[in-house]
Design a protein around this motif. Structure first.
Motif, mmCIF file in Angstrom:
data_model
loop_
_atom_site.group_PDB
_atom_site.id
_atom_site.type_symbol
_atom_site.label_atom_id
_atom_site.label_comp_id
_atom_site.label_asym_id
_atom_site.label_seq_id
_atom_site.Cartn_x
_atom_site.Cartn_y
_atom_site.Cartn_z
ATOM 1 N N ASP A 276 -2.549 -9.278 1.546
ATOM 2 C CA ASP A 276 -3.616 -8.847 0.636
ATOM 3 C C ASP A 276 -3.147 -8.904 -0.817
ATOM 4 O O ASP A 276 -3.920 -9.251 -1.718
ATOM 5 C CB ASP A 276 -4.078 -7.426 0.987
ATOM 6 C CG ASP A 276 -5.116 -7.435 2.093
ATOM 7 O OD1 ASP A 276 -5.459 -8.538 2.577
ATOM 8 O OD2 ASP A 276 -5.587 -6.352 2.480
ATOM 9 N N LYS A 277 -1.884 -8.576 -1.050
ATOM 10 C CA LYS A 277 -1.345 -8.644 -2.416
ATOM 11 C C LYS A 277 -1.292 -10.095 -2.899
ATOM 12 O O LYS A 277 -1.611 -10.394 -4.055
ATOM 13 C CB LYS A 277 0.041 -8.004 -2.458
ATOM 14 C CG LYS A 277 0.628 -7.925 -3.857
ATOM 15 C CD LYS A 277 1.976 -7.211 -3.841
ATOM 16 C CE LYS A 277 2.562 -7.131 -5.253
ATOM 17 N NZ LYS A 277 3.885 -6.433 -5.247
ATOM 18 N N ASP A 278 -0.924 -11.001 -1.995
ATOM 19 C CA ASP A 278 -0.827 -12.423 -2.355
ATOM 20 C C ASP A 278 -2.176 -13.030 -2.702
ATOM 21 O O ASP A 278 -2.251 -14.030 -3.424
ATOM 22 C CB ASP A 278 -0.221 -13.232 -1.206
ATOM 23 C CG ASP A 278 1.229 -12.871 -0.926
ATOM 24 O OD1 ASP A 278 1.910 -12.414 -1.862
ATOM 25 O OD2 ASP A 278 1.666 -13.033 0.231
ATOM 26 N N LEU A 279 -3.243 -12.437 -2.166
ATOM 27 C CA LEU A 279 -4.573 -12.991 -2.408
ATOM 28 C C LEU A 279 -4.924 -13.001 -3.891
ATOM 29 O O LEU A 279 -5.775 -13.799 -4.325
ATOM 30 C CB LEU A 279 -5.627 -12.200 -1.632
ATOM 31 C CG LEU A 279 -5.573 -12.300 -0.111
ATOM 32 C CD1 LEU A 279 -6.695 -11.483 0.509
ATOM 33 C CD2 LEU A 279 -5.630 -13.748 0.365
ATOM 34 N N GLU A 280 -4.281 -12.155 -4.658
ATOM 35 C CA GLU A 280 -4.551 -12.142 -6.098
ATOM 36 C C GLU A 280 -4.171 -13.467 -6.752
ATOM 37 O O GLU A 280 -4.720 -13.834 -7.790
ATOM 38 C CB GLU A 280 -3.804 -10.984 -6.766
ATOM 39 C CG GLU A 280 -4.347 -9.611 -6.398
ATOM 40 C CD GLU A 280 -5.814 -9.433 -6.772
ATOM 41 O OE1 GLU A 280 -6.256 -10.005 -7.800
ATOM 42 O OE2 GLU A 280 -6.529 -8.724 -6.039
ATOM 43 N N ILE A 281 -3.240 -14.192 -6.128
ATOM 44 C CA ILE A 281 -2.879 -15.526 -6.629
ATOM 45 C C ILE A 281 -4.080 -16.460 -6.474
ATOM 46 O O ILE A 281 -4.429 -17.216 -7.397
ATOM 47 C CB ILE A 281 -1.667 -16.081 -5.859
ATOM 48 C CG1 ILE A 281 -0.446 -15.175 -6.055
ATOM 49 C CG2 ILE A 281 -1.366 -17.518 -6.284
ATOM 50 C CD1 ILE A 281 0.722 -15.543 -5.155
#
Length: 308
Positions: A276-281
């Motif tokens: 979920d944190k990586d989705l900000e990329i």
């Protein structure tokens, strides 16, 4: 008339503990439409407490497992309520075989008609009161289609003050004018609808696009969407992999949103490689092209209001 979309699952390829597989429920007043039904669809429906057992129609993009494995449960649980209305299922070739085989192997008890229609050409596949659903081709590793649900234009607003000024008595004559008919007023003068009714107002448009490589033609199909749900499976550094697997990067999805003039675009169908944190990329890269990009999450809710 309310229209709203519920993201039941936003993941692709494999379910994660915090991310079910791709599925979206669209509610238009009392009508319910399901777009894809990946694993975990029932869980989100239950957690959202939606009265979903009388879904009108299911629209399947393609028959890869991460888009259809939730459907058998939907069919079985829908049999727990009395319904005489048929359930329509639309999808590309092999969807009929998948549904029929599932029913046979699982010995499903089904107490309502199921009508499966395979899509072999682009065009309108379903029509209802004041709207229609259109399918259009995508390009994936197997036959895949996108969908738009589009409302017809609504009549313009009726001006009661002007009607009274023109000596048109309240009642059936007002109704005729609103239906586009000319009438004769109390003075024997013909009154045309455009004298008391404003210009037609546009309806709303919902688009669902997933599992496809980038095609410039998609923007034309989803032109003017109020809400575009679009896959954004990979980040820029995986562009070669996206092309090989016939998927899109989030930046390519944003190009479609920008070029189509869509009012809102929400990404879906993420690769499980991204936390979920990586989705900000993915979001950041898409927003360089289409600033209003939204990241969907399971059970996210979108209101789709009239523009006016």
């Amino acid at each position: 008339m309310n229209m709203e979309a519920f993201v039941l699952g936003c993941g692709g390829m494999m379910p994660l503990p915090y991310r079910h597989l791709t599925s979206v429920l669209l509610r238009r007043d009392g009508d319910l439409f399901l777009f894809d039904g990946g694993e975990g669809t029932q869980v989100s429906l239950k957690r959202l407490n939606l009265k979903w057992k009388k879904i009108n129609a299911i629209f399947v993009s393609h028959t890869h497992a991460d888009h259809v494995t939730g459907l058998p449960g939907i069919l079985m649980l829908s049999a727990q309520v009395d319904r005489t209305e048929p359930l329509y299922i639309f999808g590309p070739p092999k969807i009929a075989e998948y549904i029929e085989t599932s029913r046979k192997v699982l010995d499903m008890y089904i107490n309502y008609p199921i009508i499966v229609k395979e899509i072999t050409a682009p065009g309108v596949v379903y029509e209802g009161d004041g709207f229609y659903v259109r399918a259009f081709p995508l390009e994936h590793t197997k036959v895949c289609v996108g969908y738009t649900l589009e409302e017809l234009d609504r009549p313009g607003e009726f001006n009661p003050e002007e009607a009274e000024r023109l000596n048109i008595p309240r009642g059936p004559l007002w109704g005729k004018l609103q239906k586009g008919e000319s009438i004769i007023n109390s003075d024997g003068i013909e009154i045309k609808p455009e004298q008391v009714v404003g210009k037609a107002r546009s309806g709303r448009k919902f688009s669902f696009v997933t599992d496809t490589m980038y095609l410039p033609s998609i923007a034309k199909e989803v032109q003017g969407s109020d809400l575009l749900i679009c896959e954004g499976m990979f980040a820029d550094d995986c562009a070669d992999q996206a092309k090989e697997k016939k998927h899109m990067t989030s930046r390519q999805s944003a190009v479609i949103a920008r070029d189509s003039g869509s009012k809102k675009m929400a990404l879906i169908h993420y690769s499980p490689r991204y936390t979920d944190k990586d989705l900000e990329i993915l979001a950041a890269q898409a927003r360089e092209v289409y600033p209003g990009t939204i990241l969907t999450k399971d059970r996210m809710h979108f209101e789709i209001p009239y523009e006016d």
